[in-house]
Design a protein around this motif. Structure first.
Motif, PDB file in Angstrom:
ATOM      1  N   CYS A  33       1.030  -1.267  -0.143  1.00  0.00           N
ATOM      2  CA  CYS A  33       0.025  -0.171   0.042  1.00  0.00           C
ATOM      3  C   CYS A  33       0.738   1.183   0.007  1.00  0.00           C
ATOM      4  CB  CYS A  33      -0.998  -0.014   1.044  1.00  0.00           C
ATOM      5  SG  CYS A  33      -1.782  -1.483   1.443  1.00  0.00           S
ATOM      6  N   SER A  34       0.467   2.324  -0.466  1.00  0.00           N
ATOM      7  CA  SER A  34       0.991   3.567  -0.471  1.00  0.00           C
ATOM      8  C   SER A  34       1.377   4.009   0.936  1.00  0.00           C
ATOM      9  CB  SER A  34       0.333   4.559  -0.921  1.00  0.00           C
ATOM     10  OG  SER A  34       1.007   5.891  -0.991  1.00  0.00           O
ATOM     11  N   THR A  47      -7.000   1.169  -3.107  1.00  0.00           N
ATOM     12  CA  THR A  47      -6.889   2.002  -1.769  1.00  0.00           C
ATOM     13  C   THR A  47      -8.195   2.178  -1.234  1.00  0.00           C
ATOM     14  OG1 THR A  47      -6.529   3.844  -2.845  1.00  0.00           O
ATOM     15  CG2 THR A  47      -4.517   2.609  -1.976  1.00  0.00           C
ATOM     16  N   CYS A 103      -4.612  -2.014   3.290  1.00  0.00           N
ATOM     17  CA  CYS A 103      -4.280  -0.523   3.120  1.00  0.00           C
ATOM     18  C   CYS A 103      -5.349   0.383   3.972  1.00  0.00           C
ATOM     19  CB  CYS A 103      -4.674  -0.238   1.671  1.00  0.00           C
ATOM     20  SG  CYS A 103      -3.366  -1.159   0.526  1.00  0.00           S
TER      21      CYS A 103
END
Length: 189
Positions: free
Chosen positions: A55-56, A117, A178
């Motif tokens: 995930c970011s 996300t 996420c």
């Protein structure tokens, strides 16, 4: 002349064994030499990731292991540890070198960016006053089966507050881990 047949001065092979070469000069004088060729096995390496998609803002731990003894590790990003932590989607390779023979084995791990996300909306800012002494804050998310966690430790989509403050809510997508966050401000008049 080589024992295996070629009559050239050089002989190329990748097979282990004992090879004999006989050389004869212009006077018909011959000399024979024997060469023993050992072919070292390539070290076996396995590389895995704690997560194939990150995930970011998150990271994954990549782990390399080898069933061969006495090996060194070298990751494509320069680390010589069997373990590295990465936070960028990329293709990572690890080279294992047998410290005695110099033979090398390579494995690759692909880490991708998780594009699924979650989203969250904490609602509109609101105000408490002498008539409205508590407010129900409602967070929403389009993420299926999302887990909610408010900054006041409420773990549902809604929470009742009685004091002015900035409240944040974090949504976690249970399918990939996420998260996304949003805030709502509660004022007092």
């Amino acid at each position: 002349t080589w024992s295996s047949g070629p009559t050239t001065s050089t002989y190329t092979t990748s097979s282990a064994g004992i090879y004999t070469v006989t050389g004869t000069d212009g006077n018909n004088c011959a000399d024979t030499k024997t060469v023993s060729l050992v072919v070292n096995a390539l070290p076996v390496v396995t590389a895995v990731s704690s997560s194939s998609a990150i995930c970011s803002g998150k990271s994954a731990t990549l782990t390399a292991s080898s069933s061969s003894q006495g090996v060194s590790f070298l990751w494509s990003e320069g680390s010589t540890s069997p373990f590295i932590t990465v936070n960028t989607p990329n293709t990572y390779s690890v080279t294992v070198t047998d410290t005695i023979s110099g033979c090398q084995g390579v494995d690759v791990v692909i880490v991708t960016q998780n594009t699924n996300t979650p989203n969250v909306d904490a609602g509109i800012d609101t105000t408490l006053n002498c008539l409205i002494t508590s407010i129900l804050l409602n967070a929403t998310s389009n993420t299926a089966n999302a887990n909610f966690l408010w900054s006041n430790n409420t773990s549902t989509a809604s929470t009742t507050v009685t004091t002015p403050n900035t409240y944040s809510v974090t949504v976690t997508d249970p399918s990939n881990g996420c998260t996304a966050s949003d805030e709502v401000v509660v004022l007092s008049k």
